[in-house]
Structure formats: C-alpha cells, structure tokens
Design a protein around this motif. Structure first.
Motif, PDB file in Angstrom:
ATOM      1  N   SER A  79       0.804  -1.221   0.000  1.00  0.00           N
ATOM      2  CA  SER A  79       0.000   0.000   0.000  1.00  0.00           C
ATOM      3  C   SER A  79       0.846   1.285   0.000  1.00  0.00           C
ATOM      4  O   SER A  79       0.301   2.377   0.078  1.00  0.00           O
ATOM      5  CB  SER A  79      -0.907   0.011   1.232  1.00  0.00           C
ATOM      6  OG  SER A  79      -0.116  -0.020   2.416  1.00  0.00           O
ATOM      7  N   CYS A  80       2.160   1.165  -0.118  1.00  0.00           N
ATOM      8  CA  CYS A  80       3.047   2.330  -0.063  1.00  0.00           C
ATOM      9  C   CYS A  80       2.744   3.293  -1.219  1.00  0.00           C
ATOM     10  O   CYS A  80       2.728   2.904  -2.385  1.00  0.00           O
ATOM     11  CB  CYS A  80       4.502   1.885  -0.121  1.00  0.00           C
ATOM     12  SG  CYS A  80       5.679   3.259  -0.056  1.00  0.00           S
ATOM     13  N   LEU A  81       2.517   4.556  -0.873  1.00  0.00           N
ATOM     14  CA  LEU A  81       2.196   5.572  -1.885  1.00  0.00           C
ATOM     15  C   LEU A  81       3.363   5.823  -2.837  1.00  0.00           C
ATOM     16  O   LEU A  81       3.160   6.201  -3.994  1.00  0.00           O
ATOM     17  CB  LEU A  81       1.772   6.870  -1.202  1.00  0.00           C
ATOM     18  CG  LEU A  81       0.498   6.769  -0.359  1.00  0.00           C
ATOM     19  CD1 LEU A  81       0.210   8.095   0.333  1.00  0.00           C
ATOM     20  CD2 LEU A  81      -0.679   6.331  -1.208  1.00  0.00           C
ATOM     21  N   ASN A  82       4.597   5.615  -2.376  1.00  0.00           N
ATOM     22  CA  ASN A  82       5.761   5.848  -3.231  1.00  0.00           C
ATOM     23  C   ASN A  82       5.825   4.881  -4.412  1.00  0.00           C
ATOM     24  O   ASN A  82       6.445   5.189  -5.427  1.00  0.00           O
ATOM     25  CB  ASN A  82       7.056   5.769  -2.422  1.00  0.00           C
ATOM     26  CG  ASN A  82       7.228   6.976  -1.521  1.00  0.00           C
ATOM     27  OD1 ASN A  82       6.728   8.059  -1.809  1.00  0.00           O
ATOM     28  ND2 ASN A  82       7.914   6.780  -0.416  1.00  0.00           N
ATOM     29  N   LEU A  83       5.192   3.721  -4.292  1.00  0.00           N
ATOM     30  CA  LEU A  83       5.190   2.765  -5.407  1.00  0.00           C
ATOM     31  C   LEU A  83       4.443   3.329  -6.620  1.00  0.00           C
ATOM     32  O   LEU A  83       4.754   2.987  -7.751  1.00  0.00           O
ATOM     33  CB  LEU A  83       4.585   1.430  -4.992  1.00  0.00           C
ATOM     34  CG  LEU A  83       5.405   0.596  -4.012  1.00  0.00           C
ATOM     35  CD1 LEU A  83       4.656  -0.677  -3.643  1.00  0.00           C
ATOM     36  CD2 LEU A  83       6.772   0.262  -4.572  1.00  0.00           C
ATOM     37  N   GLY A  84       3.494   4.204  -6.381  1.00  0.00           N
ATOM     38  CA  GLY A  84       2.745   4.819  -7.473  1.00  0.00           C
ATOM     39  C   GLY A  84       3.582   5.793  -8.283  1.00  0.00           C
ATOM     40  O   GLY A  84       3.236   6.129  -9.413  1.00  0.00           O
ATOM     41  N   LYS A  85       4.695   6.232  -7.715  1.00  0.00           N
ATOM     42  CA  LYS A  85       5.569   7.206  -8.375  1.00  0.00           C
ATOM     43  C   LYS A  85       6.733   6.537  -9.117  1.00  0.00           C
ATOM     44  O   LYS A  85       7.585   7.219  -9.657  1.00  0.00           O
ATOM     45  CB  LYS A  85       6.151   8.177  -7.338  1.00  0.00           C
ATOM     46  CG  LYS A  85       5.107   8.899  -6.526  1.00  0.00           C
ATOM     47  CD  LYS A  85       5.770   9.685  -5.407  1.00  0.00           C
ATOM     48  CE  LYS A  85       4.766  10.195  -4.407  1.00  0.00           C
ATOM     49  NZ  LYS A  85       5.398  10.803  -3.248  1.00  0.00           N
ATOM     50  N   THR A  86       6.775   5.220  -9.096  1.00  0.00           N
ATOM     51  CA  THR A  86       7.914   4.497  -9.675  1.00  0.00           C
ATOM     52  C   THR A  86       7.602   4.001 -11.078  1.00  0.00           C
ATOM     53  O   THR A  86       6.448   3.994 -11.522  1.00  0.00           O
ATOM     54  CB  THR A  86       8.282   3.272  -8.803  1.00  0.00           C
ATOM     55  OG1 THR A  86       7.178   2.371  -8.801  1.00  0.00           O
ATOM     56  CG2 THR A  86       8.631   3.672  -7.385  1.00  0.00           C
ATOM     57  N   ASP A  87       8.646   3.532 -11.743  1.00  0.00           N
ATOM     58  CA  ASP A  87       8.501   2.879 -13.040  1.00  0.00           C
ATOM     59  C   ASP A  87       7.808   1.535 -12.785  1.00  0.00           C
ATOM     60  O   ASP A  87       8.390   0.632 -12.181  1.00  0.00           O
ATOM     61  CB  ASP A  87       9.893   2.677 -13.652  1.00  0.00           C
ATOM     62  CG  ASP A  87       9.860   1.943 -14.975  1.00  0.00           C
ATOM     63  OD1 ASP A  87       8.758   1.551 -15.439  1.00  0.00           O
ATOM     64  OD2 ASP A  87      10.952   1.754 -15.550  1.00  0.00           O
ATOM     65  N   GLN A  88       6.562   1.415 -13.211  1.00  0.00           N
ATOM     66  CA  GLN A  88       5.747   0.227 -12.924  1.00  0.00           C
ATOM     67  C   GLN A  88       6.359  -1.065 -13.464  1.00  0.00           C
ATOM     68  O   GLN A  88       6.110  -2.145 -12.944  1.00  0.00           O
ATOM     69  CB  GLN A  88       4.333   0.415 -13.466  1.00  0.00           C
ATOM     70  CG  GLN A  88       3.589   1.600 -12.849  1.00  0.00           C
ATOM     71  CD  GLN A  88       3.376   1.433 -11.355  1.00  0.00           C
ATOM     72  OE1 GLN A  88       2.722   0.503 -10.919  1.00  0.00           O
ATOM     73  NE2 GLN A  88       3.950   2.343 -10.571  1.00  0.00           N
TER      74      GLN A  88
END
Length: 172
Positions: free
Chosen positions: A42-51
């Motif tokens: 659920s980490c919000l920072n994962l949404g900002k990464t290269d999927q």
C-alpha cells in the motif's frame, strides 16, 4: 530493520519510507543498484515508480531462514497435528487407535493424521518391539508390538513442535 532478528536474504532491502513488517503485504521495486527494495503493498511511493520495475513478493521467499525455523511444510499442519505431536512427545511410542481415544477423534482421522505426519517425517514407524503398558493400565506388563502400527516423534517433529509452541507463546 525487521523485528526479532529477522533478516532478509542477500539482494533485498527494506524501504525506509514505509518500513514493511513480516505481517504486511509487500511488493518489490528492482532498484538501479540491482537490489530489490521491499515496500508495503500500500506504499504511496510505489505509485511514483517505473511500474515495469515492480515485482510481486512474499515474505516466505525473501526472509533468511534460521536454523530453528521449520520448512515450508510447517504451514501444512494444524492444531490437531500438533496435539498428536505433543502426545507422542509426552508419551513416546503409540498407535492411531490410542491417539483417537485420547484426543477424542474418529479413528480414521487418527490414521490419516499419522500417515500425514509420517510422510512429512515428523513421526516415524517403530520397528516391532516390546513396549510397556501405560501407567495405571496394567502393572509391570509388557506387550509385543503386533497388531498396531506404532509411531514415535522424530527430531524434525520435536523441532516443529518447539517452533509451534514458541509462536503460540508469542501470540502468533
């Protein structure tokens, strides 16, 4: 840092932004330095990464296993299996019909569980031997192992039982 001396396998690192713990759902991010950074799912920072660099992970595959920890087959066991192992730890050699009687379960279930525990190498069959009747049944009487298949707990069974008891004491 993970609690209780739990360590990650080489090539993994815990994300500082969300500090996942072993009871959290997790995802991995394959970083540019060839390390997989473990985040809470659920980490919000994962949404900002290269999927394309995100990986599915489970704690089972990334945690270092200590010498006292059991293998994956530990998770195939339930409370009844551990009750049977406790019985064998306390009373030693015994057979399925006696287990059924003592634990108040159906005989077929006792036979099935003995087979399962034997297959997992937590119990072993005992060769034909002379064994003493239980205390308070018949005084100084010995019987020959004949009509029943007797089982005894193995060192692996002892290890799994100790681990189960310690987890229960810790509230897991």
């Amino acid at each position: 840092m993970l609690p209780g001396g739990v360590r990650l396998k080489e090539g993994y690192r815990v994300a500082k932004c969300c500090s996942p713990r072993p009871d959290d759902s997790i995802r991995g991010y394959f970083s540019h330095d060839n390390v997989i950074v473990v985040h809470r799912a659920s980490c919000l920072n994962l949404g900002k990464t290269d999927q394309a660099r995100l990986l599915s992970l489970s704690w089972v595959e990334i945690l270092e296993r200590g010498d006292d920890e059991p293998g994956e087959d530990f998770y195939q066991l339930d409370e009844l299996d551990f009750d049977i192992l406790k019985h064998h730890q306390k009373l030693g050699v015994d057979y399925s019909l006696m287990i059924a009687s003592v634990l108040d379960i159906e005989p077929d279930l006792a036979f099935e569980r003995h087979g399962k525990l034997r297959e997992l190498k937590l119990l072993r069959r005992v060769e034909k031997v002379m064994i003493r009747y239980r205390e308070n049944v018949v005084d100084n009487k010995w019987i020959k192992h004949r009509n029943h298949t007797y089982y005894q707990i193995t060192s692996k069974g002892e290890k799994y039982l100790r681990f189960f008891i310690s987890r229960k004491a810790d509230g897991d």
